[in-house]
Design a protein around this motif. Structure first.
Motif, mmCIF file in Angstrom:
data_model
loop_
_atom_site.group_PDB
_atom_site.id
_atom_site.type_symbol
_atom_site.label_atom_id
_atom_site.label_comp_id
_atom_site.label_asym_id
_atom_site.label_seq_id
_atom_site.Cartn_x
_atom_site.Cartn_y
_atom_site.Cartn_z
ATOM 1 N N LEU A 12 0.910 -1.216 0.239
ATOM 2 C CA LEU A 12 0.185 -0.058 0.090
ATOM 3 C C LEU A 12 0.856 1.361 0.030
ATOM 4 O O LEU A 12 1.828 1.207 0.837
ATOM 5 N N VAL A 13 0.614 2.317 -0.749
ATOM 6 C CA VAL A 13 1.240 3.594 -0.758
ATOM 7 C C VAL A 13 0.385 4.341 -0.060
ATOM 8 O O VAL A 13 -0.573 4.817 -0.794
ATOM 9 N N LYS A 14 0.941 4.912 0.923
ATOM 10 C CA LYS A 14 -0.002 5.853 1.586
ATOM 11 C C LYS A 14 -0.032 7.268 0.897
ATOM 12 O O LYS A 14 1.004 7.687 0.128
ATOM 13 N N LYS A 15 -0.891 8.459 1.673
ATOM 14 C CA LYS A 15 -0.874 9.514 0.764
ATOM 15 C C LYS A 15 0.411 10.529 0.862
ATOM 16 O O LYS A 15 0.864 11.134 0.076
ATOM 17 N N ASP A 16 0.968 10.194 2.048
ATOM 18 C CA ASP A 16 2.577 10.750 2.086
ATOM 19 C C ASP A 16 3.801 10.212 1.615
ATOM 20 O O ASP A 16 4.802 10.560 1.525
ATOM 21 N N GLY A 17 3.433 9.022 0.768
ATOM 22 C CA GLY A 17 4.537 8.450 -0.054
ATOM 23 C C GLY A 17 5.153 7.112 0.872
ATOM 24 O O GLY A 17 5.758 6.228 0.073
ATOM 25 N N ARG A 18 4.640 6.985 2.131
ATOM 26 C CA ARG A 18 5.213 5.575 2.771
ATOM 27 C C ARG A 18 4.521 4.485 2.306
ATOM 28 O O ARG A 18 3.632 4.533 1.668
ATOM 29 N N ARG A 19 5.174 3.476 2.532
ATOM 30 C CA ARG A 19 4.867 2.253 1.834
ATOM 31 C C ARG A 19 4.427 1.315 3.043
ATOM 32 O O ARG A 19 5.347 1.316 3.877
ATOM 33 N N GLU A 20 3.574 0.692 2.768
ATOM 34 C CA GLU A 20 3.323 -0.306 3.994
ATOM 35 C C GLU A 20 2.551 -1.650 3.487
ATOM 36 O O GLU A 20 1.832 -1.791 2.579
ATOM 37 N N SER A 21 2.960 -2.965 4.301
ATOM 38 C CA SER A 21 2.221 -3.897 3.719
ATOM 39 C C SER A 21 0.846 -4.049 4.334
ATOM 40 O O SER A 21 0.627 -3.414 5.322
ATOM 41 N N TRP A 22 0.154 -4.911 3.473
ATOM 42 C CA TRP A 22 -1.378 -4.945 3.697
ATOM 43 C C TRP A 22 -1.555 -5.628 5.207
ATOM 44 O O TRP A 22 -0.907 -6.754 5.620
ATOM 45 N N ASP A 23 -2.224 -5.099 6.058
ATOM 46 C CA ASP A 23 -2.749 -5.468 7.452
ATOM 47 C C ASP A 23 -4.263 -5.613 7.410
ATOM 48 O O ASP A 23 -4.883 -4.962 7.549
ATOM 49 N N ARG A 24 -4.419 -7.131 7.391
ATOM 50 C CA ARG A 24 -6.115 -7.498 7.456
ATOM 51 C C ARG A 24 -6.581 -7.045 8.894
ATOM 52 O O ARG A 24 -7.621 -6.516 8.944
ATOM 53 N N GLN A 25 -5.733 -7.209 9.982
ATOM 54 C CA GLN A 25 -6.253 -6.705 11.236
ATOM 55 C C GLN A 25 -6.796 -5.121 11.118
ATOM 56 O O GLN A 25 -7.573 -4.839 12.021
ATOM 57 N N LYS A 26 -5.891 -4.533 10.292
ATOM 58 C CA LYS A 26 -6.327 -2.926 10.488
ATOM 59 C C LYS A 26 -7.651 -2.511 10.019
ATOM 60 O O LYS A 26 -8.350 -1.907 10.617
ATOM 61 N N LEU A 27 -7.869 -3.278 8.922
ATOM 62 C CA LEU A 27 -9.143 -3.090 8.341
ATOM 63 C C LEU A 27 -10.414 -3.509 9.044
ATOM 64 O O LEU A 27 -11.243 -3.297 9.324
ATOM 65 N N THR A 28 -10.001 -4.808 9.705
ATOM 66 C CA THR A 28 -11.262 -5.447 10.621
ATOM 67 C C THR A 28 -11.476 -4.670 11.699
ATOM 68 O O THR A 28 -12.487 -4.642 12.051
ATOM 69 N N ALA A 29 -10.219 -3.959 12.252
ATOM 70 C CA ALA A 29 -10.616 -3.183 13.557
ATOM 71 C C ALA A 29 -11.234 -1.935 13.191
ATOM 72 O O ALA A 29 -12.226 -1.656 13.732
ATOM 73 N N GLY A 30 -11.011 -1.522 11.981
ATOM 74 C CA GLY A 30 -11.946 -0.136 11.847
ATOM 75 C C GLY A 30 -13.268 -0.686 11.326
ATOM 76 O O GLY A 30 -14.265 0.418 11.631
ATOM 77 N N LEU A 31 -13.322 -1.686 10.850
ATOM 78 C CA LEU A 31 -14.712 -2.087 10.313
ATOM 79 C C LEU A 31 -15.553 -2.376 11.882
ATOM 80 O O LEU A 31 -16.827 -2.147 11.754
#
Length: 153
Positions: A51-70
């Motif tokens: 994933l490329v964030k708005k500020d240009g940082r790159r991050e690997s996909w984290d299923r838990q992050k989306l699950t927690a938000g949902l």
């Protein structure tokens, strides 16, 4: 697999079952040292785009992050954990089908925003309020109007 209680490494599998989609294996295990039982879940790990964030940082996909938000968006709503897991599975399938090695996080965010009204409209509004970072009540009302207009069609 390390025992969560005594941290011993030797255990035996008592029972294995697949979920209904045959994508996750649930295993009941018994520690050979302390005799306590615990459950593990195994899922196939697939290389997903970064994933490329708005500020240009790159991050690997984290299923838990989306699950927690949902889960937070669906809090006190009649949305089961299974429905949330299926929703996240759908997003992961889209990521697997994505051909590039990197994907802007905004694309994933839009996929979530497109699918959320079908999951729960209140969860959609809650998630949108955080994701869209509304500056004032007028922006929030415009999003609600869009949701209501799409429902009437």
């Amino acid at each position: 697999m390390k025992c969560p209680w005594c941290e011993h490494l030797d255990n035996k599998v008592i029972d294995s079952r697949l979920n209904k989609d045959a994508t996750i294996t649930r295993r009941r295990r018994e520690c050979l040292a302390c005799g306590r039982r615990f459950t593990t879940y195994e899922r196939l790990e697939v290389m997903l785009p970064m994933l490329v964030k708005k500020d240009g940082r790159r991050e690997s996909w984290d299923r838990q992050k989306l699950t927690a938000g949902l889960e937070k968006a669906c809090q006190k709503r009649n949305v089961s954990r299974d429905k949330i897991d299926c929703f996240v599975d759908d997003i992961e399938h889209k990521l697997q089908d994505y051909s590039a090695r990197e994907i802007p996080s905004q694309v994933v965010g839009e996929w979530v925003m497109e699918g959320l009204p079908a999951l729960d409209e209140v969860a959609y509004v809650r998630f949108a309020s955080v994701y869209r970072q509304f500056k004032d009540v007028n922006e929030f009302m415009a999003e609600l109007k869009t949701l209501l207009d799409s429902r009437d069609m």
